[in-house]
Design a protein around this motif. Structure first.
Motif, mmCIF file in Angstrom:
data_model
loop_
_atom_site.group_PDB
_atom_site.id
_atom_site.type_symbol
_atom_site.label_atom_id
_atom_site.label_comp_id
_atom_site.label_asym_id
_atom_site.label_seq_id
_atom_site.Cartn_x
_atom_site.Cartn_y
_atom_site.Cartn_z
ATOM 1 N N GLN A 184 -71.867 16.180 1.011
ATOM 2 C CA GLN A 184 -70.699 16.997 1.335
ATOM 3 C C GLN A 184 -69.895 16.382 2.477
ATOM 4 N N GLU A 185 -70.585 15.849 3.472
ATOM 5 C CA GLU A 185 -69.899 15.197 4.583
ATOM 6 C C GLU A 185 -69.103 13.979 4.115
ATOM 7 N N GLN A 186 -69.688 13.211 3.192
ATOM 8 C CA GLN A 186 -68.996 12.036 2.667
ATOM 9 C C GLN A 186 -67.757 12.434 1.877
ATOM 10 N N LYS A 187 -67.867 13.508 1.088
ATOM 11 C CA LYS A 187 -66.718 13.972 0.306
ATOM 12 C C LYS A 187 -65.582 14.431 1.224
ATOM 13 N N GLU A 188 -65.939 15.171 2.270
ATOM 14 C CA GLU A 188 -64.917 15.648 3.203
ATOM 15 C C GLU A 188 -64.273 14.482 3.953
ATOM 16 N N ALA A 189 -65.084 13.492 4.322
ATOM 17 C CA ALA A 189 -64.532 12.319 5.002
ATOM 18 C C ALA A 189 -63.605 11.542 4.078
ATOM 19 N N GLN A 190 -63.967 11.469 2.805
ATOM 20 C CA GLN A 190 -63.120 10.767 1.840
ATOM 21 C C GLN A 190 -61.801 11.501 1.629
ATOM 22 N N LYS A 191 -61.853 12.829 1.531
ATOM 23 C CA LYS A 191 -60.629 13.618 1.374
ATOM 24 C C LYS A 191 -59.722 13.449 2.595
ATOM 25 N N LEU A 192 -60.309 13.455 3.799
ATOM 26 C CA LEU A 192 -59.531 13.291 5.017
ATOM 27 C C LEU A 192 -58.867 11.918 5.061
ATOM 28 N N GLU A 194 -58.084 10.052 2.455
ATOM 29 C CA GLU A 194 -57.030 10.022 1.450
ATOM 30 C C GLU A 194 -55.788 10.774 1.921
#
Length: 206
Positions: A184-192, A194
């Motif tokens: 979940q942390e990786q997904k949020e970091a990726q969204k940020l 992008e």
């Protein structure tokens, strides 16, 4: 062995898994080795008989189908044990490792049962060692090296209570929760990242 033919006929494309806790883990390992050895022999016997026997096409096709299903299950056999003791000497462990390509041996740090029978009696473990903690903190070591294992042994007290199935459940739950948190942390970091990239691209437009 009696149920093996039923499994092969009804579920030819499924994986066959052997699992167990404590003594059940040792028995699962022995059963998996027995399955691989005897099933492989039966496949060779059927292959040889197929070339010699003069039977009808329908029966020959059925035999070929059984052989194909057997080969498929042999290739997809896996073992996962929890808190299993040693169940053979070095030669047996090497044979088991050669036969069982997917063999995961999950152990809790400090589980006294995984340390018996002692190595001084020539017993050895087989399979890929996966070590977890007993508190549910989410720590995990996969195939630890000599120094990792030595430090764990020095810093962790052996205990029978750490052998309980509930302890393994708590440790595995911690690993799962930690993994989900990291994903979940990786997904949020990726969204940020992008979003920031999109804002920078928009600011450059005339």
């Amino acid at each position: 062995r009696e149920g093996k033919s039923v499994v092969l006929k009804e579920y030819p494309d499924h994986r066959l898994a052997f699992t167990g806790h404590s003594l059940g883990g040792a028995l699962a390992t022995i059963a998996a080795v027995d399955f691989k050895v005897h099933s492989a022999q039966r496949v060779e016997c059927f292959n040889h008989a197929q070339t010699l026997a003069d039977e009808s096409a329908r029966k020959t096709n059925r035999r070929r189908s059984w052989i194909a299903a057997t080969r498929n299950v042999l290739q997809q056999t896996e073992v996962c044990t929890f808190g299993a003791p040693r169940c053979g000497n070095k030669v047996w462990a090497q044979m088991a490792d050669g036969l069982l390509k997917e063999h995961y041996r999950v152990t809790v740090f400090g589980d006294i049962v995984t340390d018996i029978p002692p190595t001084r009696l020539k017993y050895r473990h087989c399979g890929l060692d996966v070590q977890i903690d007993h508190t549910g903190a989410g720590s995990i070591l996969v195939d630890p090296g000599f120094l990792d294992s030595l430090l764990r042994r020095k810093l962790t007290k052996l205990s029978v209570s750490k052998h309980a199935l509930s302890t393994y459940k708590r440790g595995l739950t911690g690993v799962r929760d930690s993994s989900l948190f990291l994903i979940q942390e990786q997904k949020e970091a990726q969204k940020l990242a992008e979003a920031e990239s999109g804002q920078m691209g928009g600011s450059r437009d005339p």
